[in-house]
Design an enzyme around this catalytic site. Structure first.
Site, mmCIF file in Angstrom:
data_model
loop_
_atom_site.group_PDB
_atom_site.id
_atom_site.type_symbol
_atom_site.label_atom_id
_atom_site.label_comp_id
_atom_site.label_asym_id
_atom_site.label_seq_id
_atom_site.Cartn_x
_atom_site.Cartn_y
_atom_site.Cartn_z
ATOM 1 N N CYS A 127 0.817 -1.220 0.000
ATOM 2 C CA CYS A 127 0.000 0.000 0.000
ATOM 3 C C CYS A 127 0.852 1.271 0.000
ATOM 4 C CB CYS A 127 -0.984 -0.004 1.162
ATOM 5 S SG CYS A 127 -0.250 -0.037 2.800
ATOM 6 N N ASP A 331 -7.479 5.598 -1.697
ATOM 7 C CA ASP A 331 -7.164 4.400 -0.931
ATOM 8 C C ASP A 331 -6.641 3.303 -1.856
ATOM 9 O OD1 ASP A 331 -7.080 2.261 0.788
ATOM 10 O OD2 ASP A 331 -9.083 2.565 1.603
ATOM 11 N N HIS A 333 -6.192 0.193 -1.076
ATOM 12 C CA HIS A 333 -6.541 -1.130 -0.551
ATOM 13 C C HIS A 333 -7.686 -1.775 -1.312
ATOM 14 C CE1 HIS A 333 -4.431 1.002 2.703
ATOM 15 N NE2 HIS A 333 -3.958 -0.198 3.000
#
Length: 446
Positions: A127, A331, A333
């Site tokens: 990430c 994000d 993820h």
């Protein structure tokens, strides 16, 4: 009323219903996120103890497209996105178009193995690497397309857009690919598959940018919470050729920015090379010191802003702005299938743009370890940025996050690495100089 007949027993006890999965403390209740990252500094095997398997719960892109996302609040407070000011009441479409125009890099699966035999997915560990790609991609967009450029679905884009995107594709010969970042990180003491901090990814991107002759960026990572203006000017006024085939870090098929080395050839002889300034900081011990909140928000208001990479414990994000007391972020993820490598336009690019409202989180939730980024295309841009930073010190109640000085303070004297050519000896000097852990910077506090 007759009792309902009891089901006949098969002679053995029925299995108990499965227990509900425990709620992940890192899983926010108001917007979907995908797989968690490992703890800071953890390797995939160390998460959860020796031999433990990493949590592999992910949201696929198809699932994500139809999930519920929280829209921007109806508020009169301005929304700031990378130096642009919007009103959510009258410019919501413009806000979402700006967000969708940022390159969005997420977990991917089924890409060519890193190093030939390594991972084929970065789910659970990549990430921060993806956040590093996003902040650097924003620099390349500003460099080649301009801050006002907008992406639109199924609309033909300039060739330079395709070339920027190709530089980040998940293949071994793309300059800023997950493959190059992971392998260059070995020189920073990070094994492939290990979690990065903001400082490590900044140092790795600085090294990789040397091989990007097309962009010809001057990348300065300001350590010790200090930006030395003389060092920055000296770096930006120097002309560095692409290191070319002999020095490209990862493979025998040598490329610069996804294209053969020397395709555009020549030295960068411009009087000012566009500057990418990355400033790793730690804004507290376990939590962000509230005195930095005003200064942090002001960074997103500067026209030179590239945003911030950081996040909350175990979960890195790319922060692109704020509204009120909430930070706005992209994000990484989400696990998506890798996009097949393409040497020509158009690259299938819909999965590289976030087409839903971005995430938001309170500034108080932010992990104190971050890196702030700025892009100064010209020397005038840099001078303007310096003036804005000086004005920040005059804000009442705001604590400066870093110091701006004209010359290197004597206590920060260090080797001169700004003009190294990457022959074998200088490459070793460069790695030794930048061989530092993410915690090797001063902690700022009141």
């Amino acid at each position: 009323m007759a009792a309902a007949p009891r089901p006949r027993s098969s002679g053995r006890a029925l299995p108990a219903p499965p227990a509900p999965a425990p709620r992940d403390p890192d899983w926010p209740g108001r917007r979907p996120v995908a797989s968690r990252c490992g703890a800071v500094g953890a390797t995939p095997r160390s998460v959860g103890g020796p031999g433990a398997k990493m949590d592999a719960a992910t949201l696929t892109y198809d699932t994500l497209r139809f999930a519920e996302f929280e829209d921007f609040p109806e508020t009169s407070e301005p929304v700031w996105i990378l130096g642009r000011k919007y009103s959510v009441l009258t410019e919501k479409d413009e806000i979402l178009a700006d967000v969708a125009s940022r390159l969005w890099f997420t977990y991917r699966k089924n890409f060519p193995a890193i190093g030939g035999t390594g991972p084929t997915s970065d789910t659970g560990w990549g990430c921060m690497l993806r956040c590093g790609q996003m902040i650097f991609a924003q620099a390349l967009v500003c460099r080649h397309l301009g801050r006002d450029w907008r992406w639109a679905q199924r609309k033909r884009q300039p060739d330079s857009y395709c070339r920027v995107l190709q530089a980040f594709l998940d293949r071994k010969d793309s300059c800023y690919s997950i493959h190059q970042i992971a392998q260059m990180g070995v020189g920073e003491g990070k094994s492939i598959g290990q979690w990065y901090g903001p400082n490590t990814v900044a140092q790795v991107l600085k090294k990789l940018a040397v091989f990007d002759a097309w962009s010809a960026l001057a990348v300065h990572v300001a350590m010790d919470n200090t930006v030395v203006m003389a060092d920055v000017r000296r770096l930006c006024r120097s002309g560095l050729p692409c290191a070319g085939a002999e020095a490209f870090p990862a493979d025998s098929e040598r490329h610069c920015n996804g294209f053969p080395a020397g395709a555009e050839g020549g030295e960068c002889t411009a009087p000012w090379r566009p500057l990418v300034l990355l400033i790793p900081l730690r804004l507290g011990l376990a939590d962000v010191n509230a005195a930095y909140a005003g200064t942090l928000k002001h960074c997103f208001r500067m026209p030179q802003s590239l945003g911030v990479i950081g996040g909350k414990p175990n979960s890195a994000h790319y922060f692109i702005g704020y509204v009120g007391e909430e930070l706005i972020y992209l994000d990484p993820h989400t696990t998506q299938p890798a996009v097949a490598a393409a040497d020509r336009c158009p690259v299938p690019d819909e999965s590289f743009h976030c087409q839903h409202p971005p995430g938001r989180m309170s500034i108080t939730e932010l992990d104190p370890s971050i890196a702030v980024g700025f892009f100064c295309k010209t020397e005038d841009d840099f001078n303007d940025w310096c003036q804005q930073v000086r004005k920040l010190s005059l804000l009442g109640g705001a604590l400066p996050m870093f110091e701006l000085v004209e010359q290197q303070p004597s206590h920060l004297a260090c080797p001169d690495v700004l003009n190294l050519s990457l022959d074998s000896s200088d490459a070793e000097r460069l790695e030794r100089f930048f061989d530092s852990e993410d915690e090797d910077f001063e902690i700022l506090s009141l």
